[in-house]
Design a protein around this motif. Structure first.
Motif, PDB file in Angstrom:
ATOM      1  N   ILE A  28      14.893   0.287  -3.972  1.00  0.00           N
ATOM      2  CA  ILE A  28      16.185  -0.005  -4.117  1.00  0.00           C
ATOM      3  C   ILE A  28      16.362   0.174  -5.217  1.00  0.00           C
ATOM      4  N   THR A  29      15.824   0.054  -7.017  1.00  0.00           N
ATOM      5  CA  THR A  29      16.226   0.348  -8.355  1.00  0.00           C
ATOM      6  C   THR A  29      16.371   1.828  -8.189  1.00  0.00           C
ATOM      7  N   ILE A  30      15.639   2.542  -7.195  1.00  0.00           N
ATOM      8  CA  ILE A  30      15.684   4.399  -8.030  1.00  0.00           C
ATOM      9  C   ILE A  30      17.067   4.965  -6.722  1.00  0.00           C
ATOM     10  N   HIS A  31      17.030   3.872  -5.560  1.00  0.00           N
ATOM     11  CA  HIS A  31      18.487   4.390  -5.216  1.00  0.00           C
ATOM     12  C   HIS A  31      19.785   3.524  -5.776  1.00  0.00           C
ATOM     13  N   ASP A  32      19.138   3.229  -7.293  1.00  0.00           N
ATOM     14  CA  ASP A  32      20.833   2.035  -7.595  1.00  0.00           C
ATOM     15  C   ASP A  32      21.138   2.538  -8.661  1.00  0.00           C
ATOM     16  N   ASN A  33      19.751   3.521  -8.761  1.00  0.00           N
ATOM     17  CA  ASN A  33      20.583   4.052 -10.352  1.00  0.00           C
ATOM     18  C   ASN A  33      20.703   5.784  -9.905  1.00  0.00           C
ATOM     19  N   TYR A 244      18.537  -2.261 -17.291  1.00  0.00           N
ATOM     20  CA  TYR A 244      18.378  -2.650 -16.529  1.00  0.00           C
ATOM     21  C   TYR A 244      17.963  -3.766 -15.681  1.00  0.00           C
ATOM     22  N   VAL A 245      16.927  -3.643 -16.559  1.00  0.00           N
ATOM     23  CA  VAL A 245      15.436  -5.266 -16.453  1.00  0.00           C
ATOM     24  C   VAL A 245      16.805  -6.137 -16.753  1.00  0.00           C
ATOM     25  N   GLY A 264      17.770  -8.956 -10.339  1.00  0.00           N
ATOM     26  CA  GLY A 264      18.712  -8.152  -9.213  1.00  0.00           C
ATOM     27  C   GLY A 264      18.959  -6.865 -10.463  1.00  0.00           C
ATOM     28  N   HIS A 265      19.442  -6.231  -8.942  1.00  0.00           N
ATOM     29  CA  HIS A 265      20.079  -5.005  -9.065  1.00  0.00           C
ATOM     30  C   HIS A 265      21.624  -4.059  -9.393  1.00  0.00           C
TER      31      HIS A 265
END
Length: 493
Positions: A28-33, A244-245, A264-265
């Motif tokens: 999720i994090t990688i796609h979010d970024n 981000y975190v 959260g993302h």
């Protein structure tokens, strides 16, 4: 980042059945970024936000096949994030994969020895520590993990400090270490320490009331890997990952869970409000605000002599910088003094690069300082003299440091390749410029784009919201500088 180009990030980690941490949160994090995740599962866990109740590993042969296909059936991997590894054979396969890779893959290794919700059995990371560090670009243990891996106790930590603890891993072969300090209950702050051969700094955010959020360590390391894949330097990526975190903790997912909701993302950080306070030894931490410029700077040529100042002011330029790097120039002060007087006659804003004491003496409009200059400059003296202050930056790390000094404007560079001088970073490009401009405009900072900007790219640069474009050779090397000035000025009308 547009969907048409998402760099590939290999993720080697455990599957969290609760979705708040592990390979699910990593993806999720990688796609979010702005990147694309290639997940290679090291373990399947049964866990919730409260506890870990079971764990099983895939066969080492199946795991080996996932790595093989990721390497052979996809285009070049831009970075990798490594998290939980519970079985020794999977650790060995992972190390062999990176040690024998045909090209260098930047690796963020997040050593998981413990979980906040319960003990996770880990492979023998300590026994393979030297090999791990040699394939790692950034090693990201939290403080308890760092202490355990280094065989340090609390007493030694208090005596030698976190920087020395980071240097232990550098001595073992690491390129860069980030020790996450959220476990320290110090001044209600979460302080992460970045240590490399050339740079050490801390990143501080305020702790959020409650028991924290689930998956913060996973989100940090996977965001870090995504930003590295997107071309950011490690220190720039670290600052963005921390922000981000932090936003994910302030605005968690599933906020109705009052104990430890998942992080959260919310996409790439676009506000200084989420950026950490950066403290680098020898660099000023903060400053009272400098007076802001009363008008946008617009076209901003940077020239190296009084003759060029005179020529461009006559051509209609209203913002200009005199940049004479050689401090032994015989008529240095004379050129500064004459330029200041002439700029006053033309109602123009003249900034003097570097020589702030001479600028004060001559009554200049402002001074421009780089990162190294700021380490030794008397900022109070400049501000009390009423001069404006412009600051050069080369990415999010320097941008945040500059913003803490509250200057009159912040220059963002270099945007495109340039031959005017040797640059300390890669060209940032339009999208990275757009992100930083958005952060700064929310705090009413004036912004200047600089570096390799030609007239045919200027309109695209201005779409980012930047207030000004600085040119070092774009006008002075033109065959007809006066004509070039007219063409550039039309862009700012």
């Amino acid at each position: 980042m547009p969907n048409k180009h998402r760099p590939l990030v290999l993720v080697i980690a455990g599957l969290d059945s609760g979705g708040g941490a592990g390979i699910t949160a990593d993806t999720i994090t990688i796609h979010d970024n702005g990147c694309w995740s290639l997940p290679c599962v090291t373990a399947i866990t049964a866990q919730s936000l409260k506890k870990v109740s079971g764990i099983e590993e895939p066969s080492s042969e199946l795991f080996k096949q996932t790595l093989k296909l990721a390497k052979e059936d996809w285009s070049e991997i831009a970075s990798a994030k490594i998290g939980l590894i519970t079985h020794q054979s999977i650790l060995e396969e992972t190390l062999s994969f990176f040690e024998n890779s045909s090209y260098k893959i930047p690796v963020v290794w997040d050593p998981v020895l413990t979980a906040t919700a319960g003990r996770l059995e880990s492979a023998d990371l300590k026994g393979s520590l030297s090999r791990i560090l040699k394939v790692s670009t950034v090693f990201t243990p939290n403080l308890p993990e760092a202490l355990e891996l280094a065989d340090w106790n609390q007493e030694r930590l208090e005596r030698d400090g976190v920087k020395k603890l980071g240097e232990y891993f550098l001595d073992k072969g690491a390129e860069c270490v980030i020790i996450k300090g959220g476990h320290l209950n110090k001044n209600n702050s979460a302080v992460d320490t970045f240590v490399s051969k050339d740079l050490t700094f801390t990143m501080t955010t305020q702790k959020v009331e409650g028991d924290g959020a689930h998956g913060g360590g996973c989100a940090f390391s996977s965001a870090l890997a995504a930003y590295i894949a997107a071309g950011y330097a490690t220190f720039d990526a670290a600052v963005l990952a921390k922000a981000y975190v932090y936003r994910g903790i302030v605005e968690p997912a599933l906020p109705h869970n009052k104990e430890r909701p998942p992080v959260g993302h919310h996409g790439i950080p676009d506000s200084l409000a989420y950026m950490p306070i950066i403290q680098e030894e020898g660099f000023p931490l903060k400053s009272e605000p400098f007076s802001r410029c009363s008008r946008p700077l617009g076209l901003y040529p940077v020239v190296d002599s009084y003759e060029w100042v005179e020529r461009l002011l006559k051509a209609g330029v209203k913002t200009i910088q005199l940049r004479i790097k050689d401090k032994t120039t015989p008529d240095l002060y004379s050129q500064i003094e004459k330029s200041v007087k002439l700029a006053t006659q033309y109602n123009a804003s003249l900034f003097i690069d570097d020589h702030y004491e001479l600028a004060i003496k001559a009554g200049a409009f402002g001074v421009h300082l780089g990162m190294e200059d700021l380490k030794t400059a008397d900022l109070n003296k400049i501000r009390q003299a009423g001069l404006k202050l412009g600051v050069s930056t080369h990415g999010p790390y320097e941008m945040v440091k500059a913003s803490q000094l509250n200057p009159s404007y912040i220059a963002l560079g270099h945007i495109f390749p340039t031959n005017s001088k040797k640059m300390p970073s890669k060209p940032q490009g339009i999208e990275k410029l757009r992100l930083q401009t958005k952060m700064l405009e929310k705090e009413d900072f004036l912004t200047v784009a600089i570096g390799g900007i030609k007239l045919d790219k200027a309109k695209e640069v201005l779409t980012t919201g930047v207030n000004s474009i600085a040119l070092i050779t774009g006008i002075t090397k033109d065959e007809n500088p006066e004509k070039a000035v007219k063409e550039w000025l039309k862009l700012f009308e």
